[in-house]
Design an enzyme around this catalytic site. Structure first.
Site, PDB file in Angstrom:
ATOM      1  N   ARG A  89       1.035 -28.440  58.168  1.00  0.00           N
ATOM      2  CA  ARG A  89      -0.161 -28.285  58.838  1.00  0.00           C
ATOM      3  C   ARG A  89      -1.216 -28.400  57.571  1.00  0.00           C
ATOM      4  O   ARG A  89      -1.118 -27.566  56.631  1.00  0.00           O
ATOM      5  CB  ARG A  89      -0.176 -27.064  59.424  1.00  0.00           C
ATOM      6  N   GLY A  90      -1.906 -29.377  57.729  1.00  0.00           N
ATOM      7  CA  GLY A  90      -2.940 -29.891  56.772  1.00  0.00           C
ATOM      8  C   GLY A  90      -3.832 -28.667  56.189  1.00  0.00           C
ATOM      9  O   GLY A  90      -3.960 -28.539  55.030  1.00  0.00           O
ATOM     10  N   PRO A  91      -4.637 -27.897  57.185  1.00  0.00           N
ATOM     11  CA  PRO A  91      -5.396 -26.977  56.621  1.00  0.00           C
ATOM     12  C   PRO A  91      -4.740 -25.877  55.966  1.00  0.00           C
ATOM     13  O   PRO A  91      -5.406 -25.209  54.954  1.00  0.00           O
ATOM     14  CB  PRO A  91      -6.065 -26.504  58.110  1.00  0.00           C
TER      15      PRO A  91
ATOM     16  N   THR B  90      -1.753 -26.056  53.871  1.00  0.00           N
ATOM     17  CA  THR B  90      -1.048 -26.349  52.371  1.00  0.00           C
ATOM     18  C   THR B  90      -1.527 -27.699  51.854  1.00  0.00           C
ATOM     19  O   THR B  90      -1.054 -28.216  50.697  1.00  0.00           O
ATOM     20  CB  THR B  90       0.228 -26.383  52.473  1.00  0.00           C
ATOM     21  N   ARG B  91      -2.245 -28.678  52.557  1.00  0.00           N
ATOM     22  CA  ARG B  91      -2.566 -29.762  52.055  1.00  0.00           C
ATOM     23  C   ARG B  91      -3.152 -30.008  50.755  1.00  0.00           C
ATOM     24  O   ARG B  91      -2.911 -30.725  49.722  1.00  0.00           O
ATOM     25  CB  ARG B  91      -3.318 -30.801  52.985  1.00  0.00           C
TER      26      ARG B  91
ATOM     27  N   GLU C 194       6.531 -33.564  65.398  1.00  0.00           N
ATOM     28  CA  GLU C 194       7.217 -34.148  64.123  1.00  0.00           C
ATOM     29  C   GLU C 194       8.620 -33.528  64.039  1.00  0.00           C
ATOM     30  O   GLU C 194       9.554 -34.175  64.023  1.00  0.00           O
ATOM     31  CB  GLU C 194       6.522 -33.945  63.045  1.00  0.00           C
TER      32      GLU C 194
END
Length: 674
Positions: free
Chosen positions: A23-25, A27-28, A90
């Site tokens: 999930r990007g927000p 750990t990106r 995914e």
């Protein structure tokens, strides 16, 4: 392999090795960014998507292709992971792809959650999934199932651990799984599944006890193939792994230190330390590996000291290590009726006698008749089962090969595309020697070779296993053996193999068969065509017992420096291949070595004492470990080949160790200075 795809710039045709699911927000810009760049730096093809390529409510072609083409999936579970329907979609596709392909792996990372959260045993993910029910209720059951399935897999947790430590562990696991040193297996693997499962049981997967597993059986029965299959299957479960081939052959040639270096280099995936003696190598292996759980395969071992110099004892490796040994003869092992002799109290433990439970013996048997017929049919006919008009003769030929995979492959390949008359003739030959050893069966294929093909086969068996094809190619061409067609023919008959890196390879049973052909030429070694054991060759040359029949000899790894006189070589008028180690050539060599096409000289002297040395047909020259000093006497050595004349003194003159490669492709003349 180092190219990467990021931030939506993937193409549907790209192939990937690792797929990052996160999930990007969460750990990106932190953990995932560091992991991504370190994986790319390690030469791994990574897919890291972003929200811009997520359109509609279905996974698009780019994402779907990235998932399907990847070999390793790394889902990074964070606190808000389950709030992202795209992460869950995914993951569902990842689980589906992994379940359909055994060669794919999921490596879950628990970033700031516990496995229990992902298993839906707490409210964290359950509450997030509940919020999806109204809009995506039909998908939620699949998401739950995927989460629970992945959470069962042993992953890596970041709680109370540094990011650097976890990222290094991930990279090591990924590199191991990608198997840069994966063992090549035959195209046709028949009847091996049951054997693999039996070995897995003996290895006692998950046990904290070290295990020495011995795969025992006659040559040609498939020991190396079985060990390779096991190696490919379980190597990613270890901190490091190494497969050492042809240990017996290497030991005979004095290359144990080279094997020790290979072991350390493969286990630590880097350059090995300098090792100046076998004893020093044993100590270095112990010091560096005693806490490391490793998988080590020692292929073709026949003496106890080979084990002790490479695998030490149970204290050399980590507690979960597995050592697999293949051998034809277990008499050298300290066992009695498949068990170790007990050690008396307070008695000093010797190698491989620490605990009786350390050794397991797996004795390989001949193939089942149905599997044997299938393997033969694959090689002889290109199908799993022979057609009706070939079934009877196929069964008869198969029965005569005694269920030996190598014999089935050799005889089958020799019959591929041949007329039925040739099949009947082959069966008749097999019938004439129904109880002979596999040697006689292999000789049927050998007798089908032309004289030049036999010469190439015997040269490889005695000298060129593990060598690049290019070097002996020029020697054979200079000798008029037509190596291009000859090597192709030998390869198609399964008498040799040429690996992907252009290395010549031969099964040890075929190697021994070829050398037995040489031994049977005459009881007197001086009247055989080839001498590959240095002591035998030295004895024949120094006693002036050599004959014109000798075409090749190896005089290397000798106990002390030897000088060789022109008188000794006067007995070798047909010599075309020679390897020397140190020493010098002395005397007048006029009209001697006139047929020599391959000359390899390690520890070559800078001062050549031979006079009138003219190598008229030389195709390959290798001079290595050349000492410093002026090149005295080499100006008298000339090479005349294809109407060209070279003066060695003019090619290389140096006052220091020299490294140079000279290749004249037009004249097929190869010189190597190292």
């Amino acid at each position: 392999m180092s190219a990467s795809v990021d931030d939506g710039d993937s193409s549907s045709g790209a192939e990937f090795e690792v797929f990052l699911n996160f999930r990007g927000p969460d750990t990106r810009l932190t953990f995932t960014d560091s992991l991504y760049h370190i994986l790319v730096k390690a030469g791994i093809h990574v897919f890291r998507d972003n929200e811009e390529i997520r359109q509609g409510e279905k996974i698009g072609d780019k994402l779907l292709h990235a998932i399907k083409s990847s070999k390793i999936y790394v889902p990074i579970f964070s606190k808000n992971y389950a709030s992202s329907r795209w992460c869950l979609r995914e993951l569902t596709h990842v689980v589906d792809c992994q379940s359909k392909a055994k060669d794919k792996m999921i490596l879950p990372i628990f970033f700031d959650v516990d496995p229990e959260d992902v298993k839906l045993e707490t409210k964290l993910y359950l509450d997030a999934l509940g919020e999806h029910e109204e809009q995506f209720g039909h998908e939620v059951p699949q998401w739950k199932e995927a989460l629970i399935e992945v959470a069962k897999i042993r992953g890596l947790g970041l709680k109370n651990r540094g990011h650097g430590e976890i990222i290094n562990a991930i990279v090591n696991k990924v590199m191991t799984k990608l198997m840069k040193r994966r063992r090549n297996l035959p195209d046709y693997l028949v009847g091996i599944h049951d054997q693999v499962e039996a070995i897995m049981g003996l290895l006692n997967e998950g046990s904290h006890d070290i295990r020495y597993l011995v795969i025992h059986g006659m040559g040609g029965i498939g020991k190396t193939t079985l060990a390779s299959a096991i190696f490919n299957r379980i190597s990613d479960q270890f901190d490091g792994y190494s497969f050492l081939s042809d240990v017996r052959e290497s030991a005979q040639r004095g290359r144990i230190i080279d094997l020790q270096k290979q072991l350390l280099s493969e286990i630590f995936q880097g350059q090995s330390p300098e090792i100046h003696s076998i004893d020093a190598g044993i100590e270095i292996i112990k010091k560096r590996c005693w806490q490391k759980n490793v998988l080590l395969v020692l292929d073709d071992v026949d003496e106890k000291n080979q084990l002790s110099t490479l695998a030490g004892n149970s204290n050399c490796f980590g507690p979960k290590s597995k050592i697999i040994i293949t051998t034809r003869d277990i008499n050298f092992l300290p066992i009695k009726e498949k068990e170790f002799l007990p050690i008396k109290e307070n008695e000093e433990e010797s190698s491989f006698q620490a605990h009786s439970k350390e050794f397991e013996i797996y004795e390989m048997k001949e193939m089942d008749s149905s599997y044997a017929l299938e393997l033969f049919s694959q090689h002889a006919l290109g199908m799993n089962f022979p057609p009706p008009h070939y079934e009877d003769i196929s069964r008869k030929i198969t029965n005569k090969t005694s269920g030996l995979p190598l014999a089935l492959e050799i005889v089958g390949s020799s019959l591929f595309g041949k007329s039925r008359a040739i099949w009947k003739e082959t069966l008749k030959k097999l019938d004439s020697v129904p109880k002979q050893e596999v040697f006689v069966r292999l000789k049927i294929s050998y007798d089908m070779l032309e004289d030049a093909q036999k010469e190439i086969f015997l040269d490889i068996a005695c000298y060129f296993i593990g060598h690049k094809r290019l070097l002996p190619y020029y020697m054979w061409k200079a000798s008029g053996y037509f190596p291009k067609s000859g090597l192709l023919f030998l390869s198609r008959m399964s008498l040799i193999k040429i690996d992907e890196d252009d290395t010549l390879w031969m099964h040890d049973q075929l190697r021994d068969f070829g050398r037995e052909i040489i031994r049977l030429e005459d009881k007197d070694p001086g009247k055989r065509s080839r001498l590959w054991m240095p002591d035998n060759a030295l004895n024949v040359v120094q006693r002036k017992e050599a004959s014109e029949k000798i075409v090749a000899l190896r005089l290397t790894i000798l106990s002390e420096v030897q000088n060789f006189t022109s008188e000794e070589f006067s007995k070798l008028p047909n010599l075309r291949f020679m390897e020397l180690d140190g020493g010098n050539l002395t005397g007048d060599f006029k009209n001697l070595l006139s047929k020599l096409t391959w000359f390899s000289w390690s520890s070559c002297p800078s001062k050549l004492e031979a006079k009138n040395l003219c190598l008229e047909k030389l195709a390959v020259l290798e001079l290595s470990t050349i000492g410093s000093g002026d090149w005295v006497g080499w100006e008298q050595c000339t090479v005349q080949h294809y109407s060209k004349r070279f003066t060695l003194f003019g090619i290389c003159r140096s006052n220091q160790t020299y490294s140079f490669t000279f290749l004249d492709l037009s004249d097929h003349w190869f010189v190597i200075f190292r």
